[in-house]
Scaffold this motif. Structure first.
Motif, mmCIF file in Angstrom:
data_model
loop_
_atom_site.group_PDB
_atom_site.id
_atom_site.type_symbol
_atom_site.label_atom_id
_atom_site.label_comp_id
_atom_site.label_asym_id
_atom_site.label_seq_id
_atom_site.Cartn_x
_atom_site.Cartn_y
_atom_site.Cartn_z
ATOM 1 N N SER A 50 0.963 -1.124 0.059
ATOM 2 C CA SER A 50 -0.031 -0.138 -0.178
ATOM 3 C C SER A 50 0.921 1.195 0.007
ATOM 4 C CB SER A 50 -0.831 0.027 1.339
ATOM 5 O OG SER A 50 -0.360 -0.033 2.454
ATOM 6 N N ILE A 51 0.371 2.364 -0.525
ATOM 7 C CA ILE A 51 1.089 3.502 -0.646
ATOM 8 C C ILE A 51 0.425 4.615 0.151
ATOM 9 C CG2 ILE A 51 2.245 5.178 -2.315
ATOM 10 C CD1 ILE A 51 1.939 2.957 -4.610
ATOM 11 N N PRO A 52 0.689 4.828 1.177
ATOM 12 C CA PRO A 52 0.032 5.957 2.153
ATOM 13 C C PRO A 52 0.311 7.493 1.489
ATOM 14 C CG PRO A 52 1.401 4.457 3.546
ATOM 15 C CD PRO A 52 1.828 4.210 2.072
ATOM 16 N N ASN A 53 1.579 7.538 1.075
ATOM 17 C CA ASN A 53 1.908 8.896 0.577
ATOM 18 C C ASN A 53 3.097 8.956 -0.676
ATOM 19 O OD1 ASN A 53 0.873 10.971 2.791
ATOM 20 N ND2 ASN A 53 1.859 9.345 4.065
ATOM 21 N N VAL A 54 2.744 9.864 -1.216
ATOM 22 C CA VAL A 54 3.506 10.246 -2.538
ATOM 23 C C VAL A 54 4.076 11.871 -2.144
ATOM 24 C CG1 VAL A 54 3.950 10.388 -4.812
ATOM 25 C CG2 VAL A 54 2.815 8.414 -3.984
ATOM 26 N N TYR A 55 5.235 12.071 -2.410
ATOM 27 C CA TYR A 55 5.788 13.238 -2.355
ATOM 28 C C TYR A 55 6.416 13.785 -3.557
ATOM 29 C CZ TYR A 55 4.812 12.881 2.816
ATOM 30 O OH TYR A 55 4.226 12.571 3.836
ATOM 31 N N TYR A 56 6.012 14.890 -4.213
ATOM 32 C CA TYR A 56 6.741 15.395 -5.273
ATOM 33 C C TYR A 56 7.095 16.839 -5.148
ATOM 34 C CZ TYR A 56 4.907 12.134 -8.821
ATOM 35 O OH TYR A 56 4.661 10.797 -9.624
ATOM 36 N N ALA A 57 8.280 17.164 -5.663
ATOM 37 C CA ALA A 57 8.715 18.787 -5.385
ATOM 38 C C ALA A 57 9.097 18.698 -7.000
ATOM 39 C CB ALA A 57 9.809 19.115 -4.561
ATOM 40 N N LEU A 58 8.754 19.990 -7.814
ATOM 41 C CA LEU A 58 9.177 20.245 -9.188
ATOM 42 C C LEU A 58 9.438 21.726 -9.151
ATOM 43 C CD1 LEU A 58 6.114 20.969 -11.430
ATOM 44 C CD2 LEU A 58 5.781 19.794 -9.239
ATOM 45 N N ASP A 59 10.164 21.836 -10.132
ATOM 46 C CA ASP A 59 10.547 23.457 -10.612
ATOM 47 C C ASP A 59 10.358 23.344 -12.250
ATOM 48 O OD1 ASP A 59 11.758 25.722 -11.667
ATOM 49 O OD2 ASP A 59 13.504 25.686 -10.529
ATOM 50 N N CYS A 60 9.225 23.879 -12.513
ATOM 51 C CA CYS A 60 8.726 24.047 -13.896
ATOM 52 C C CYS A 60 8.737 25.435 -14.485
ATOM 53 C CB CYS A 60 7.525 23.291 -14.060
ATOM 54 S SG CYS A 60 6.065 24.098 -13.216
ATOM 55 N N GLY A 61 9.903 26.133 -13.957
ATOM 56 C CA GLY A 61 9.900 27.683 -14.370
ATOM 57 C C GLY A 61 8.643 28.422 -13.606
ATOM 58 N N THR A 62 8.166 29.081 -14.190
ATOM 59 C CA THR A 62 7.140 29.979 -13.821
ATOM 60 C C THR A 62 5.613 29.055 -13.737
ATOM 61 O OG1 THR A 62 8.207 32.270 -14.625
ATOM 62 C CG2 THR A 62 5.659 32.280 -14.254
ATOM 63 N N PRO A 63 5.028 28.865 -12.641
ATOM 64 C CA PRO A 63 4.086 28.182 -12.632
ATOM 65 C C PRO A 63 2.858 28.981 -13.274
ATOM 66 C CG PRO A 63 4.640 28.625 -10.440
ATOM 67 C CD PRO A 63 5.765 29.227 -11.420
ATOM 68 N N VAL A 64 2.131 28.484 -14.357
ATOM 69 C CA VAL A 64 1.011 28.949 -14.899
ATOM 70 C C VAL A 64 -0.188 28.897 -14.303
ATOM 71 C CG1 VAL A 64 0.148 29.342 -17.075
ATOM 72 C CG2 VAL A 64 2.324 29.156 -17.141
ATOM 73 N N ASN A 65 -0.572 27.604 -13.950
ATOM 74 C CA ASN A 65 -1.864 27.122 -13.415
ATOM 75 C C ASN A 65 -1.472 26.186 -12.189
ATOM 76 O OD1 ASN A 65 -4.238 26.044 -12.713
ATOM 77 N ND2 ASN A 65 -5.192 26.493 -14.857
ATOM 78 N N LEU A 66 -1.462 26.782 -11.188
ATOM 79 C CA LEU A 66 -0.979 25.666 -10.017
ATOM 80 C C LEU A 66 -1.937 24.476 -9.852
ATOM 81 C CD1 LEU A 66 0.231 28.046 -7.445
ATOM 82 C CD2 LEU A 66 1.606 26.370 -8.648
ATOM 83 N N ASP A 67 -3.408 24.767 -9.873
ATOM 84 C CA ASP A 67 -4.273 23.504 -9.966
ATOM 85 C C ASP A 67 -3.902 22.391 -11.018
ATOM 86 O OD1 ASP A 67 -5.384 24.443 -7.621
ATOM 87 O OD2 ASP A 67 -7.051 25.597 -8.794
#
Length: 163
Positions: A50-67
């Motif tokens: 089972s996978i309780p948590n997944v964590y991502y951090a990303l740098d995609c330049g200027t974020p245009v639409n966070l949602d």
């Protein structure tokens, strides 16, 4: 890359003591000019994962639409969980046997990661891609987490701890 690695480690609490049968795994990569770091937390009970948590951090330049960025990463984690844990494409007599979702199994809600945490690093650089980048680091992070939890290395997909 350093920023996303440091951030995902902080968000996930990398290095914290986990209960027996639990583990965290890490992977990072760059594609479509986007830097991504991923930590997957698993719980292994016998042959069940089972996978309780997944964590991502990303740098995609200027974020245009966070949602939209978050939804792409949430969907990427779901998609890749299917590839890693439930789906196998087979070929017989030169033809792929799975041609639709009635013969290609995808994960069901109980098998899905319970929580997917996505942190977008603020940047003034030009916007970059967010559709494909969540996929490549997930499975290596998952397999590293399974090893941390169970001591078993994974060499074949889909993952089968009963084998």
């Amino acid at each position: 890359m350093k920023k996303v690695i440091e951030r995902v480690a902080r968000d996930a609490g990398w290095g914290k003591k986990l209960p027996q049968g639990s583990g965290m795994g890490f992977a990072a990569h760059r594609s479509f000019l986007t830097y991504v770091a991923c930590i997957v937390e698993v719980k292994v009970e016998g042959s069940k994962i089972s996978i309780p948590n997944v964590y991502y951090a990303l740098d995609c330049g200027t974020p245009v639409n966070l949602d939209r960025i978050r939804s792409q990463f949430e969907g990427g984690a779901q998609f890749t969980t299917s590839i890693a844990l439930t789906s196998e494409i087979t070929v017989r007599n030169g033809q792929v046997e799975q041609n639709n979702f009635d013969t290609y199994r995808i994960i069901r809600m109980p098998e899905s990661p319970k929580q997917i945490h996505v942190t977008v690093i603020e940047s003034q650089d030009k916007p970059t891609g967010v559709g494909e980048p969540p996929v490549p680091p997930f499975t290596p992070a998952l397999c590293n987490a399974i090893y941390a939890a169970s001591g078993k290395r994974i060499y074949k997909l889909p993952v089968d701890l009963g084998a």
